[in-house]
Design a protein around this motif. Structure first.
Motif, PDB file in Angstrom:
ATOM      1  N   PRO A 200      21.748   0.173  11.709  1.00 55.29           N
ATOM      2  CA  PRO A 200      21.389   1.273  12.617  1.00 55.29           C
ATOM      3  C   PRO A 200      20.218   2.104  12.105  1.00 55.29           C
ATOM      4  CG  PRO A 200      23.437   1.761  11.467  1.00 55.29           C
ATOM      5  CD  PRO A 200      23.115   0.337  11.186  1.00 55.29           C
ATOM      6  N   MET A 201      20.080   2.220  10.782  1.00 56.01           N
ATOM      7  CA  MET A 201      18.947   2.966  10.234  1.00 56.01           C
ATOM      8  C   MET A 201      17.633   2.278  10.604  1.00 56.01           C
ATOM      9  SD  MET A 201      20.009   5.638   8.308  1.00 56.01           S
ATOM     10  CE  MET A 201      18.906   5.835   6.921  1.00 56.01           C
ATOM     11  N   SER A 202      17.598   0.956  10.468  1.00 55.33           N
ATOM     12  CA  SER A 202      16.389   0.203  10.822  1.00 55.33           C
ATOM     13  C   SER A 202      16.117   0.267  12.316  1.00 55.33           C
ATOM     14  CB  SER A 202      16.529  -1.256  10.366  1.00 55.33           C
ATOM     15  OG  SER A 202      16.731  -1.344   8.976  1.00 55.33           O
ATOM     16  N   ALA A 203      17.169   0.200  13.109  1.00 54.50           N
ATOM     17  CA  ALA A 203      16.995   0.267  14.557  1.00 54.50           C
ATOM     18  C   ALA A 203      16.418   1.611  14.982  1.00 54.50           C
ATOM     19  CB  ALA A 203      18.337   0.023  15.251  1.00 54.50           C
ATOM     20  N   ILE A 204      16.890   2.684  14.362  1.00 58.96           N
ATOM     21  CA  ILE A 204      16.364   4.015  14.698  1.00 58.96           C
ATOM     22  C   ILE A 204      14.902   4.124  14.306  1.00 58.96           C
ATOM     23  CG2 ILE A 204      16.546   6.469  14.152  1.00 58.96           C
ATOM     24  CD1 ILE A 204      19.569   6.028  13.825  1.00 58.96           C
ATOM     25  N   SER A 205      14.551   3.630  13.121  1.00 58.79           N
ATOM     26  CA  SER A 205      13.149   3.673  12.681  1.00 58.79           C
ATOM     27  C   SER A 205      12.243   2.923  13.637  1.00 58.79           C
ATOM     28  CB  SER A 205      13.026   3.088  11.268  1.00 58.79           C
ATOM     29  OG  SER A 205      13.748   3.856  10.330  1.00 58.79           O
TER      30      SER A 205
ATOM     31  N   LYS B 267      12.915   2.344  16.984  1.00 61.02           N
ATOM     32  CA  LYS B 267      12.933   2.872  18.346  1.00 61.02           C
ATOM     33  C   LYS B 267      12.291   4.244  18.474  1.00 61.02           C
ATOM     34  CE  LYS B 267      15.861   1.677  21.297  1.00 61.02           C
ATOM     35  NZ  LYS B 267      16.992   1.507  22.213  1.00 61.02           N
ATOM     36  N   ILE B 268      12.042   4.934  17.351  1.00 59.48           N
ATOM     37  CA  ILE B 268      11.365   6.233  17.462  1.00 59.48           C
ATOM     38  C   ILE B 268       9.846   6.080  17.455  1.00 59.48           C
ATOM     39  CG2 ILE B 268      13.263   7.505  16.401  1.00 59.48           C
ATOM     40  CD1 ILE B 268      11.692   7.573  13.810  1.00 59.48           C
ATOM     41  N   ALA B 269       9.361   4.851  17.293  1.00 61.06           N
ATOM     42  CA  ALA B 269       7.915   4.629  17.304  1.00 61.06           C
ATOM     43  C   ALA B 269       7.385   4.729  18.734  1.00 61.06           C
ATOM     44  CB  ALA B 269       7.580   3.257  16.716  1.00 61.06           C
TER      45      ALA B 269
ATOM     46  N   GLU C  78       3.434   1.263  17.655  1.00 58.26           N
ATOM     47  CA  GLU C  78       4.690   0.813  17.053  1.00 58.26           C
ATOM     48  C   GLU C  78       4.534   0.400  15.594  1.00 58.26           C
ATOM     49  OE1 GLU C  78       4.992  -0.153  21.493  1.00 58.26           O
ATOM     50  OE2 GLU C  78       3.491  -0.299  19.898  1.00 58.26           O
ATOM     51  N   SER C  79       3.528  -0.400  15.314  1.00 61.94           N
ATOM     52  CA  SER C  79       3.386  -0.932  13.956  1.00 61.94           C
ATOM     53  C   SER C  79       3.130   0.172  12.934  1.00 61.94           C
ATOM     54  CB  SER C  79       2.245  -1.957  13.911  1.00 61.94           C
ATOM     55  OG  SER C  79       2.517  -3.054  14.748  1.00 61.94           O
ATOM     56  N   ALA C  80       2.206   1.064  13.257  1.00 65.59           N
ATOM     57  CA  ALA C  80       1.829   2.113  12.306  1.00 65.59           C
ATOM     58  C   ALA C  80       2.977   3.092  12.067  1.00 65.59           C
ATOM     59  CB  ALA C  80       0.598   2.858  12.818  1.00 65.59           C
TER      60      ALA C  80
ATOM     61  N   THR D  24      21.099   1.001  23.055  1.00 65.81           N
ATOM     62  CA  THR D  24      20.194   0.331  23.982  1.00 65.81           C
ATOM     63  C   THR D  24      19.276   1.311  24.714  1.00 65.81           C
ATOM     64  OG1 THR D  24      21.945   0.384  25.658  1.00 65.81           O
ATOM     65  CG2 THR D  24      21.748  -1.617  24.322  1.00 65.81           C
ATOM     66  N   GLU D  25      19.496   2.606  24.518  1.00 64.95           N
ATOM     67  CA  GLU D  25      18.722   3.616  25.224  1.00 64.95           C
ATOM     68  C   GLU D  25      17.560   4.106  24.365  1.00 64.95           C
ATOM     69  OE1 GLU D  25      21.267   6.778  26.308  1.00 64.95           O
ATOM     70  OE2 GLU D  25      22.626   5.549  27.517  1.00 64.95           O
ATOM     71  N   PRO D  26      16.480   4.591  24.994  1.00 62.77           N
ATOM     72  CA  PRO D  26      15.379   5.188  24.225  1.00 62.77           C
ATOM     73  C   PRO D  26      15.863   6.447  23.499  1.00 62.77           C
ATOM     74  CG  PRO D  26      14.696   4.693  26.477  1.00 62.77           C
ATOM     75  CD  PRO D  26      16.185   4.530  26.436  1.00 62.77           C
ATOM     76  N   ILE D  27      15.317   6.669  22.316  1.00 60.84           N
ATOM     77  CA  ILE D  27      15.702   7.838  21.533  1.00 60.84           C
ATOM     78  C   ILE D  27      14.803   9.025  21.841  1.00 60.84           C
ATOM     79  CG2 ILE D  27      15.956   8.739  19.187  1.00 60.84           C
ATOM     80  CD1 ILE D  27      16.659   5.983  18.256  1.00 60.84           C
ATOM     81  N   ILE D  28      13.508   8.760  22.056  1.00 64.71           N
ATOM     82  CA  ILE D  28      12.539   9.821  22.316  1.00 64.71           C
ATOM     83  C   ILE D  28      11.812   9.521  23.626  1.00 64.71           C
ATOM     84  CG2 ILE D  28      10.466  11.007  21.486  1.00 64.71           C
ATOM     85  CD1 ILE D  28      11.289  10.402  18.668  1.00 64.71           C
ATOM     86  N   ASP D  29      11.736  10.518  24.502  1.00 68.24           N
ATOM     87  CA  ASP D  29      10.952  10.404  25.729  1.00 68.24           C
ATOM     88  C   ASP D  29       9.535  10.868  25.397  1.00 68.24           C
ATOM     89  OD1 ASP D  29       9.792  10.438  28.193  1.00 68.24           O
ATOM     90  OD2 ASP D  29      11.384  11.603  29.167  1.00 68.24           O
ATOM     91  N   TRP D  30       8.640   9.897  25.165  1.00 72.33           N
ATOM     92  CA  TRP D  30       7.302  10.251  24.670  1.00 72.33           C
ATOM     93  C   TRP D  30       6.451  10.960  25.714  1.00 72.33           C
ATOM     94  CZ3 TRP D  30       6.287  10.605  19.788  1.00 72.33           C
ATOM     95  CH2 TRP D  30       7.064   9.885  18.886  1.00 72.33           C
ATOM     96  N   GLU D  31       6.661  10.672  26.963  1.00 76.39           N
ATOM     97  CA  GLU D  31       5.922  11.401  27.997  1.00 76.39           C
ATOM     98  C   GLU D  31       6.354  12.863  28.039  1.00 76.39           C
ATOM     99  OE1 GLU D  31       6.173   9.476  31.731  1.00 76.39           O
ATOM    100  OE2 GLU D  31       5.167   7.643  31.064  1.00 76.39           O
ATOM    101  N   LYS D  32       7.637  13.092  27.854  1.00 77.42           N
ATOM    102  CA  LYS D  32       8.132  14.469  27.819  1.00 77.42           C
ATOM    103  C   LYS D  32       7.635  15.200  26.575  1.00 77.42           C
ATOM    104  CE  LYS D  32      12.412  17.132  28.067  1.00 77.42           C
ATOM    105  NZ  LYS D  32      13.897  17.047  28.139  1.00 77.42           N
TER     106      LYS D  32
END
Length: 297
Positions: free
Chosen positions: A166-171, A173-175, A180-182, A252-260
């Motif tokens: 889950p730690m890797s998944a969070i890292s 999905k917050i990109a 994403e890569s950077a 399975t859901e986005p963690i951060i709404d980047w447009e918001k």
């Protein structure tokens, strides 16, 4: 920073190395706060705490398990071949089993309960080390090698993977989209540095505790207390509250709404001008691109 920290800690002073590590961690936190949105900063702080609180007494345990009869007459006295080979082979198998267990049972959980479960189970798994150190398994008639195989060699690797997934998944999905890569490399780099600092802190605690791990008059009397405090209590008391920094959403859901979070702006003069242009019937002209692209504010 990591090679410099290792050099300072090895060839100069461990305290100076830890001070440098604290400065680097503070600099990373400040950089994250300035560059990224507040939600990203909170999640990163949570991930840092979740890694830093997992302080390992690995070096002390390794010496305890492999100490000879002159150093520790009533210890396990594992050979290096048995200790290293068995841990490596069992660990490889358990890693695969852990991934399958996580996918089957924990992948449908929300991030927060999945992290809390892995922290609590990881702390409880350390009880196996305590039982061997206190020689309770011998009193129960269970040989050290059997108890080590069924306990430490299995559950240590199992809980590490259950925590890492889950730690890797969070890292990941917050990109933000388009970076994403950077950003993933940035987040994973922070996590790796925190992992190194937690191991360094564990070595420092062992050194400051007065334990003697080599020679003919070894002293491991403080090892059970250190394990109880830093591998059982600290992860629960620090790690569990740290999960509050992590959004309690489905995996399975986005963690951060980047447009918001306002990390997107229109390529043209503004969204209002785009809407006015479309209302005038010019939205279908070829050669005009009003897609949005990410950029740092």
């Amino acid at each position: 920073a990591a090679p410099l920290l290792s050099t300072v800690s090895t060839y100069f002073d461990l305290g100076i190395g830890l001070a440098c590590a604290a400065f680097v961690l503070l600099a990373l936190a400040c950089t994250t706060y300035v560059v990224f949105p507040p939600k990203f900063f909170r999640i990163t702080c949570g991930l840092m705490l979740l890694v830093l609180c997992r302080i390992k007494m690995t070096s002390g345990l390794s010496y305890f398990y492999t100490a000879n009869a002159q150093c520790l007459p009533h210890g396990p006295q594992f050979s290096y071949t048995f200790y290293i080979t068995l841990t490596g082979i069992v660990g490889s198998v358990i890693h695969l089993v852990a991934v399958m267990l996580y996918q089957t049972f924990l992948s449908s959980w929300k991030y927060r309960p999945a992290l809390i479960f892995s922290m609590v189970v990881g702390s409880l798994a350390t009880v196996v080390d305590l039982i061997i150190i206190l020689r309770w398994n011998v009193a129960m008639g269970i040989p050290d090698k059997v108890f080590f195989l069924l306990g430490n060699a299995t559950f240590e690797n199992l809980t590490n993977i259950l925590h890492a997934i889950p730690m890797s998944a969070i890292s990941a999905k917050i990109a933000p989209p388009g970076m994403e890569s950077a950003v993933f490399a940035y987040s994973v780099g922070i996590g790796t540095f925190c992992f190194m600092v937690s191991n360094l802190l564990g070595s420092a605690i062992i050194g400051w505790s007065g334990m003697k791990t080599v020679g003919e008059d070894c002293n491991f009397d403080n090892l059970p207390h250190l394990i109880l405090v830093f591998q059982i209590l600290v992860p629960v008391l620090v790690g569990v509250p740290a999960t509050l920094f992590i959004p309690n959403v489905e995996q399975t859901e986005p963690i951060i709404d980047w447009e918001k979070e306002r990390w997107y702006e229109a390529r043209s003069d503004g969204e209002g001008s785009d809407r006015r242009f479309e209302s005038e019937g010019g939205g279908d002209e070829e050669g005009l691109d009003f897609r949005v692209e990410p950029h740092l504010l």
